[in-house]
Design a protein around this motif. Structure first.
Motif, short mmCIF file in Angstrom:
data_model
loop_
_atom_site.label_atom_id
_atom_site.label_comp_id
_atom_site.label_asym_id
_atom_site.label_seq_id
_atom_site.Cartn_x
_atom_site.Cartn_y
_atom_site.Cartn_z
N ARG A 1 0.82 -1.21 0.00
CA ARG A 1 0.00 0.00 0.00
C ARG A 1 0.86 1.27 0.00
O ARG A 1 0.39 2.33 -0.40
CB ARG A 1 -0.93 -0.01 1.21
CG ARG A 1 -1.98 1.10 1.19
CD ARG A 1 -3.06 0.83 2.22
NE ARG A 1 -4.10 1.85 2.14
CZ ARG A 1 -4.12 2.96 2.88
NH1 ARG A 1 -3.16 3.18 3.76
NH2 ARG A 1 -5.09 3.84 2.76
N GLU B 1 1.02 3.05 -3.38
CA GLU B 1 -0.18 3.61 -4.00
C GLU B 1 -0.08 5.12 -4.11
O GLU B 1 0.34 5.80 -3.18
CB GLU B 1 -1.42 3.23 -3.18
CG GLU B 1 -1.72 1.73 -3.17
CD GLU B 1 -2.92 1.40 -2.31
OE1 GLU B 1 -3.54 2.35 -1.78
OE2 GLU B 1 -3.26 0.21 -2.17
N ARG C 1 -2.34 8.32 -6.24
CA ARG C 1 -3.42 8.67 -7.15
C ARG C 1 -2.93 9.37 -8.42
O ARG C 1 -3.63 9.43 -9.41
CB ARG C 1 -4.45 9.54 -6.43
CG ARG C 1 -5.15 8.83 -5.27
CD ARG C 1 -6.30 9.66 -4.72
NE ARG C 1 -6.96 8.97 -3.62
CZ ARG C 1 -6.71 9.19 -2.34
NH1 ARG C 1 -5.80 10.10 -2.00
NH2 ARG C 1 -7.35 8.53 -1.39
N ARG D 1 -1.30 -0.20 -9.77
CA ARG D 1 -2.52 0.61 -9.75
C ARG D 1 -3.76 -0.26 -9.55
O ARG D 1 -3.82 -1.38 -10.05
CB ARG D 1 -2.67 1.36 -11.08
CG ARG D 1 -1.63 2.44 -11.29
CD ARG D 1 -1.90 3.21 -12.55
NE ARG D 1 -1.99 2.30 -13.71
CZ ARG D 1 -2.42 2.69 -14.92
NH1 ARG D 1 -2.80 3.93 -15.12
NH2 ARG D 1 -2.46 1.85 -15.93
#
Length: 247
Positions: free
Chosen positions: A108, A111, A113, A247
């Motif tokens: 994680r 990650e 955006r 993603r």
């Protein structure tokens, strides 16, 4: 006036005047302040050109202060050693990132955006052009090359590392302004509030400042700017690759 005395006076008159070390540090900081604003605003080709021009200007400041390529960690005799260090570091970062991507507990952390709107071509552009030229080149020449070299000549490695790393941390204030919203792992800790943004920026400054200490130590131990360049590129480039693939 005797001829030899007149000739000596002429040579002294023609010799370019040098700037002192601390004034050169001041000029470097001013150039970096302007460059930071420009690189934060400009992307693509304009950003690349700016990075190259700033790198050249900073090396010019070092030369103006009487420095050499050796002071910047770019002496020809150290390049082979630095390249070996860089290769080893790139492999180590690749292994660490691969393990982090495969382990559920750390996956994680990759990650982001900002990867959602990217395609493979843009990621490759960032990995092989924007990161090495727009980030690594200008930042390493600035902080582990020129600033480190200038301060090292008059105060030694400890002062050079402290000045370089502090300014390297502050350099990342603007790039980290949207960190709290871009990375879910950071957002889950600091939230979306104004205080969260401040905490994210402060964390980024502290983290990059600490990274700067590591980069300076690599520069010192290897004797070459190529060692921190290799690590810097690997951390950023592999981050893009892994973040995009997850993603």
């Amino acid at each position: 006036m005797p001829r030899s005395t007149a000739d000596d006076a002429g040579r002294r008159h023609d010799r370019p005047r040098r700037i002192g070390t601390w004034p050169a540090v001041g000029v470097t900081v001013v150039v970096l302040g302007v460059a930071n604003l420009a690189l934060h605003r400009w992307t693509g080709e304009r950003g690349l050109v700016t990075a190259v021009v700033v790198s050249g200007l900073l090396l010019g400041v070092l030369r103006w202060a009487g420095g050499t390529l050796a002071d910047a960690g770019l002496a020809r005799g150290t390049l082979a050693r630095g390249a070996r260090w860089a290769l080893v570091l790139i492999v180590l970062v690749g292994v660490v990132y691969l393990a982090g991507a495969l382990l559920p507990a750390t996956r994680r952390l990759f990650e982001d955006r900002r990867y959602d709107a990217m395609d493979g071509g843009e990621v490759l552009l960032r990995v092989f052009v924007l990161v090495p030229v727009g980030t690594v080149l200008v930042e390493e020449i600035a902080f582990r090359g020129v600033l480190y070299g200038l301060v090292y000549r008059v105060r030694g490695a400890v002062w050079a590392t402290a000045v370089s790393s502090l300014l390297f941390g502050l350099w990342h204030v603007l790039p980290s302004l949207h960190l709290a919203t871009a990375k879910p792992a950071v957002n889950s800790v600091v939230g979306d509030s104004g205080l969260g943004v401040v905490l994210a920026v402060l964390g980024a400054v502290l983290f990059t400042g600490a990274a700067g200490v590591l980069f300076c130590e690599l520069r010192r131990r290897s004797g070459s700017l190529l060692a921190p360049m290799g690590l810097h590129w690997a951390v950023n480039a592999f981050g893009y690759l892994v973040g995009y693939l997850l993603r």
